[in-house]
Write an enzyme that holds these catalytic residues in place. Structure first.
Site, PDB file in Angstrom:
ATOM      1  CD  GLU A  31      -2.826   1.251   2.354  1.00  0.00           C
ATOM      2  OE1 GLU A  31      -2.876   0.309   3.162  1.00  0.00           O
ATOM      3  OE2 GLU A  31      -3.577   2.237   2.371  1.00  0.00           O
ATOM      4  NE  ARG A 256       3.753  -8.021   9.928  1.00  0.00           N
ATOM      5  CZ  ARG A 256       3.095  -7.300   9.036  1.00  0.00           C
ATOM      6  NH1 ARG A 256       2.137  -7.836   8.311  1.00  0.00           N
ATOM      7  NH2 ARG A 256       3.389  -6.025   8.859  1.00  0.00           N
ATOM      8  CE  LYS A 266       3.065   0.010   5.159  1.00  0.00           C
ATOM      9  NZ  LYS A 266       2.391   0.000   3.884  1.00  0.00           N
TER      10      LYS A 266
HETATM   11  P1  ATP Z   1       0.505  -1.691   7.393  1.00  0.00           P
HETATM   12  O1  ATP Z   1       1.442  -1.556   8.563  1.00  0.00           O
HETATM   13  O2  ATP Z   1       0.146  -0.402   6.737  1.00  0.00           O
HETATM   14  O3  ATP Z   1      -0.595  -2.712   7.485  1.00  0.00           O
HETATM   15  P2  ATP Z   1       2.069  -3.560   5.911  1.00  0.00           P
HETATM   16  O4  ATP Z   1       3.407  -3.500   6.557  1.00  0.00           O
HETATM   17  O5  ATP Z   1       1.238  -4.761   6.020  1.00  0.00           O
HETATM   18  O6  ATP Z   1       1.359  -2.276   6.286  1.00  0.00           O
HETATM   19  P3  ATP Z   1       1.638  -3.468   3.064  1.00  0.00           P
HETATM   20  O7  ATP Z   1       2.022  -2.369   2.178  1.00  0.00           O
HETATM   21  O8  ATP Z   1       0.217  -3.843   3.171  1.00  0.00           O
HETATM   22  O9  ATP Z   1       2.245  -3.119   4.436  1.00  0.00           O
HETATM   23  O10 ATP Z   1       2.515  -4.746   2.778  1.00  0.00           O
HETATM   24  C1  ATP Z   1       2.757  -5.273   1.512  1.00  0.00           C
HETATM   25  C2  ATP Z   1       3.095  -6.733   1.655  1.00  0.00           C
HETATM   26  O11 ATP Z   1       4.239  -6.901   2.479  1.00  0.00           O
HETATM   27  C3  ATP Z   1       1.987  -7.517   2.271  1.00  0.00           C
HETATM   28  O12 ATP Z   1       1.761  -8.670   1.491  1.00  0.00           O
HETATM   29  C4  ATP Z   1       2.470  -7.883   3.633  1.00  0.00           C
HETATM   30  O13 ATP Z   1       1.997  -9.134   3.993  1.00  0.00           O
HETATM   31  C5  ATP Z   1       3.984  -7.896   3.443  1.00  0.00           C
HETATM   32  N1  ATP Z   1       4.663  -7.555   4.690  1.00  0.00           N
HETATM   33  C6  ATP Z   1       4.547  -6.418   5.396  1.00  0.00           C
HETATM   34  N2  ATP Z   1       5.297  -6.448   6.506  1.00  0.00           N
HETATM   35  C7  ATP Z   1       5.930  -7.643   6.518  1.00  0.00           C
HETATM   36  C8  ATP Z   1       6.855  -8.294   7.416  1.00  0.00           C
HETATM   37  N3  ATP Z   1       7.281  -7.695   8.535  1.00  0.00           N
HETATM   38  N4  ATP Z   1       7.295  -9.519   7.095  1.00  0.00           N
HETATM   39  C9  ATP Z   1       6.879 -10.111   5.970  1.00  0.00           C
HETATM   40  N5  ATP Z   1       6.009  -9.578   5.095  1.00  0.00           N
HETATM   41  C10 ATP Z   1       5.528  -8.358   5.350  1.00  0.00           C
END
Ligand code: ATP
Ligand code: MG
Length: 541
Positions: A31, A256, A266
């Protein structure tokens, strides 16, 4: 990833073997509401590497369904970071490009009696959802006719209602044990200006409705996401099925990645940036890709680290030290070696001629051919404060002290004989003599000095700023994140680097001998700036 086996790869293999798919298509769906961080690197690497193993491809898709928080600036930064990590998306898409199709699919749900317009407020919807033990309460608007729902939904689209006045909900099951299936909201009204579609739309699809449709439109075969979406999977499948998408993607969750003493949220990173507690999204203290790049981390080190953390179905939190070990490994072969004096102490070599400077040619790396530079030597030099002691503390001491001799790298032995102190008794200058017989390489090895230290010649040295970073967070996690922000996480020192570095470029990497690995940052007038990437040795026990 090619040689590693993991549960996702196994599923992909099976799907190819059974003929369910003839190619593997994945996507990375950020996003655009912040910069990417090292956790995202895991998602990027998993998606791109797995598709690559099978000769498939990966899209970069911006999941831009929340106009209030998204921005073009983030789109640019994300594209740049993905490319920097070494990945070229097959296509770059935006969820917002699919808004019209999503709208039509929502209309289809209404026509099938599977969606309705609800006039309840967000609070009322929240309150009537029930909990794990109690079923939710059906909305009084749940049984509106298809005609009425269509009319209201079109009116929502046309901007007839205020924000929050109405939503479109799926009509599934208010008693479902899965909370996500209790008539989830599919569309909401928002008059925010969208970074891409501006004011064209007044209603926006919710993530759980939009994401499966985006995947299906692009023909994504395996939709990989982090673990928190596991409970959303039944809804994902419901949306794909009931909106009658011709292609059926499959959602698979993975754990994650987190790092100790840092944070990936974020929202928190954004707060640090907007409150100017850090120097932008690429501040080297942040775990953002931009921050790590500015700190001097290489994509190869990040990639090796991510692959080494493995791919599992549970979330993991890793010590920063593990990441640093990969950085050190990579830089040890890549960084040029040079001299920097970070805590300068002046040394005057009183038996060396006033106006003479001599040079030695020294390679930038002992094992790789990165060229060489000329090191200057003269009457005035700087050494590190830590490399001098008035009194030699013990026989193991490997630095300069009064009455004793050290070797200066690549040049001469010098012997200290006196010090000059300021009014506070602090040493501001050391007086020494050099021995011309000990010139580098000319048979002086019979005499054993007290160690070898680095230096820079003073008249040609270039002024430099050195930034050192501590952990982003301190204290235990019982406290609020912003309270845990380490306000003492940046230490600045002013010293010198050797003259050969005067034309360094942004992000040139060095091992400053005996000091650590450093990355060149934006220089200031008359001042080069270097960020510490990582210390030479791990302090980890
Ligand atoms: P928010 O904190 O805004 O929910 P987010 O960190 O989930 O954001 P996105 O932009 O939705 O951010 O993430 C894009 C992709 O990265 C998603 O598929 C999410 O699952 C993956 N992602 C985000 N953070 C992690 C992490 N710490 N480890 C592995 N994958 C991640
Ligand atoms: Mg997210």
């Amino acid at each position: 990833m090619k040689d590693q086996s993991n549960f996702i790869k196994t599923i992909m293999e099976e799907d190819l073997k059974s003929g369910k798919h003839d190619t593997i298509i994945t996507r990375f769906p950020p996003e655009p509401n912040g910069f990417l961080h090292i956790g995202h690197a895991r998602a990027i690497i998993i998606n791109f590497e797995l598709a690559k193993v099978f000769g498939g491809y990966t899209n970069l898709r911006f999941d831009d369904t929340n106009p209030e928080t998204e921005d073009e600036m983030y789109v640019k930064a994300i594209k740049r970071d993905v490319e920097w990590l070494g990945y070229t998306p097959h296509g770059i898409y935006f969820a917002s490009n699919y808004f019209d199709e999503m709208f039509e699919r929502a209309v289809l749900l209404i026509k099938k009696g599977l969606a309705y317009v609800d006039d309840q407020t967000a609070e009322e919807i929240q309150k009537t959802r029930g909990d794990i033990l109690t079923p939710g309460i059906e909305s009084p608007y749940r049984n509106r006719s298809v005609e009425e729902n269509l009319k209201l939904f079109y009116e929502m689209r046309d901007g007839k209602y205020k924000e929050g006045e109405k939503v479109l909900r799926a009509k599934i099951d208010m008693a479902s044990p899965n909370m996500n299936m209790r008539d989830p909201v599919l569309y909401r009204i928002s008059f925010a200006v969208h970074h891409n579609t501006k004011d064209k739309y007044k209603i926006y699809p919710m993530y759980d409705f939009a994401h499966p449709i985006e995947d299906a439109i692009e023909g994504i075969t395996h939709s990989l996401c982090s673990l928190e979406f596991e409970d959303h999977r039944p809804l994902y499948d419901w949306v794909v099925r009931e909106t009658e998408m011709p292609k059926v993607p499959r959602q698979i969750e993975f754990g994650r990645l987190g790092l100790k003493n840092t944070v990936m949220s974020k929202r928190f990173l954004k707060q640090l940036v907007t409150e100017n507690l850090v120097d932008g999204w690429d501040d080297p203290r942040l775990p953002t890709i931009g921050g790590l790049r500015r700190k001097g981390y290489t994509k190869e080190a990040i990639r090796s680290f991510i692959l080494a953390t493995g791919l599992s179905k549970v979330n993991s939190e890793v010590e920063v030290d593990m990441l640093e070990a990969f950085v050190r490994d990579d830089l040890q072969a890549k960084a040029k070696r040079a001299f920097a004096v970070i805590n300068p102490l002046k040394v005057t070599i009183t038996n060396y001629p006033e106006d003479k400077i001599e040079y030695v040619d020294v390679p930038y790396h002992p094992d790789f051919d990165y060229g060489s530079r000329k090191i200057a030597f003269g009457r005035n030099i700087y050494i590190e404060k830590e490399d001098f002691s008035e009194v030699k503390p013990d026989n193991k001491y490997k630095r300069l002290s009064l009455g004793n001799e050290v070797r200066l790298f690549h040049t001469y032995f010098i012997k200290a004989y006196d010090v000059i102190k300021d009014e506070n008794g602090e040493i501001i200058e050391v007086l020494a003599t050099y021995d011309p017989e000990t010139k580098s390489g000319s048979g002086f090895n019979s005499r054993k000095p007290d160690g070898t230290i680095h230096f820079v010649e003073a008249s040609q040295a270039i002024k430099a700023q050195f930034n050192f970073y501590g952990p982003l967070l301190v204290g235990d996690d019982s406290k609020d994140l912003i309270e845990r922000f380490n306000r003492d996480s940046l230490h600045i020192k002013y010293g010198f680097v050797e003259n050969a570095l005067k034309d360094v470029q942004l992000y040139d990497k060095f091992q400053f001998v005996r000091n650590g690995y450093f990355n060149t940052d934006h220089s200031k007038e008359d001042l080069l700036v270097f960020n510490e990437t990582v210390a030479l040795k791990s302090s980890y026990k």
